[in-house]
Design a protein around this motif. Structure first.
Motif, PDB file in Angstrom:
ATOM      1  N   TRP A 111      -1.682  57.174  18.003  1.00  0.00           N
ATOM      2  CA  TRP A 111      -2.598  57.718  16.997  1.00  0.00           C
ATOM      3  C   TRP A 111      -3.951  57.022  17.049  1.00  0.00           C
ATOM      4  CZ3 TRP A 111      -2.694  62.028  14.377  1.00  0.00           C
ATOM      5  CH2 TRP A 111      -1.519  62.724  14.129  1.00  0.00           C
ATOM      6  N   TRP A 151      -5.777  58.411  20.030  1.00  0.00           N
ATOM      7  CA  TRP A 151      -6.162  59.792  19.717  1.00  0.00           C
ATOM      8  C   TRP A 151      -7.349  59.832  18.749  1.00  0.00           C
ATOM      9  CZ3 TRP A 151      -5.773  64.391  21.629  1.00  0.00           C
ATOM     10  CH2 TRP A 151      -5.996  65.516  20.836  1.00  0.00           C
ATOM     11  N   GLY A 152      -7.360  58.933  17.776  1.00  0.00           N
ATOM     12  CA  GLY A 152      -8.487  58.860  16.847  1.00  0.00           C
ATOM     13  C   GLY A 152      -9.776  58.459  17.540  1.00  0.00           C
TER      14      GLY A 152
END
Length: 349
Positions: free
Chosen positions: A15, A18-19
């Motif tokens: 995550w 991905w951020g």
């Protein structure tokens, strides 16, 4: 419980990466568009200079052309050059994200993981031992993860080629209504009347743009050949030949030619449906018959040898595992062949 905790940490690492990608996505894609435009310009410039030696340039760019061919038919919002670079960039980011997340997660383990036969010991954990070569397992997982988008695209491409051969019939039917217009207008109007389920809608718009904006005949022939090769049928080649002739000599005979093509496609479609109805039982047998035989055979052996003995011979011996891989591979191949035979392409053969 510890395993779930480390899986959760691995997901959190993903995550985070991905951020970071979402934060920089717009900036990267803006520069990517500029780079791709310069790249395409240099390729076309080199091809125009080399002339007969174009094949050497194409050989150097075989991977780029291969991905571009797949994305042309798969991506609904395809953009020449940009879609390829965007796909490569996203694949690279997926590889980096999985590799770094796995490496960071393994580096936080207080011991050493050992991967054995999944049917015997499975994954064992030795506390107090340092992790050596921890990058190998994340690299293996990252490579597998990075290849998933490509194989998914290949599968969609194969499915769309079959659907496209049947959707071409709708294109020919609608095109006959606008033969009083120019070729590029025919393609644009036809694409507007196609439904979103038709896989040829986006390629047809690109083909219409090529007919309205080409600078020389060679460029138009290459773009037209790209459309016909994407479908890969004789009917598609005949359709493109009619359009090229109409572009060069006029659309006077285009309507009669398209109506003749429509009649041939309808007859071939009826033939395919008749043959398919007659061989439906054989196709179903290929899809599910082998699986039924496998289940009944395994059940018989388990009943005769007892489940404990059977599982020991099947999964704890080299011969058993080898035969299992052969059987699974055979089932997969027969399923693929039966799926292809279940709906062949709409073609002369």
């Amino acid at each position: 419980m510890d395993l779930l905790f480390y899986i959760f940490r691995f997901v959190l690492h993903l995550w985070i990466v991905w951020g970071l990608w979402l934060l920089t996505k717009l900036l990267i894609e803006r520069h990517l568009r500029q780079v791709v435009q310069k790249f395409d310009f240099r390729i076309k410039h080199k091809m125009s200079i080399f002339g007969k030696r174009v094949s050497s340039v194409k050989k150097r760019l075989w991977l780029y052309r291969h991905l571009d061919k797949l994305l042309y038919f798969v991506h609904r919002k395809y953009e020449p050059g940009i879609s390829v670079m965007r796909f490569v960039m996203r694949t690279a980011i997926l590889f980096i994200a999985v590799f770094l997340s796995g490496l960071l997660t393994l580096s936080e383990l207080p011991g050493k993981l050992s991967f054995n036969n999944p049917f015997l010991e499975g994954i064992t954990f030795n506390e107090g031992q340092p992790i050596q070569g921890a990058w190998r397992f994340p690299l293996f997982i990252a490579v597998i993860s990075a290849t998933i988008p490509y194989f998914r695209m290949r599968y969609i491409y194969a499915q769309r080629k079959v659907h496209g051969s049947y959707d071409l019939l709708d294109v020919v039917k609608i095109s006959t209504k606008f033969t009083h217009l120019s070729v590029d207008s025919i393609l644009d109007r036809t694409a507007d009347f196609l439904t979103d389920k038709n896989v040829l809608k986006s390629p047809l718009k690109l083909l219409g743009a090529a007919f309205s904006n080409y600078s020389n005949e060679k460029e138009l022939v290459e773009e037209a050949g790209r459309f016909s090769s994407a479908i890969g049928t004789t009917f598609a080649l005949e359709f493109i030949s009619d359009l090229l002739y109409a572009e060069k000599e006029g659309t006077r005979y285009l309507k009669s030619s398209l109506m003749l093509l429509n009649r041939s496609m309808e007859q071939q479609r009826e033939t395919i449906l008749t043959v398919k109805a007659g061989s439906r039982d054989a196709i179903s047998l290929g899809l599910y018959g082998n699986l039924l035989v496998l289940v009944s055979t395994v059940g018989t052996f388990m009943y005769m040898l007892k489940p404990d003995v059977y599982f020991q011979l099947q999964f704890e011996t080299t011969v058993g595992l080898s035969f299992l891989m052969v059987i699974v591979s055979g089932l997969f191949i027969s399923f693929v062949i039966s799926t292809i035979l279940a709906r062949p392409k709409l073609d002369y053969h």
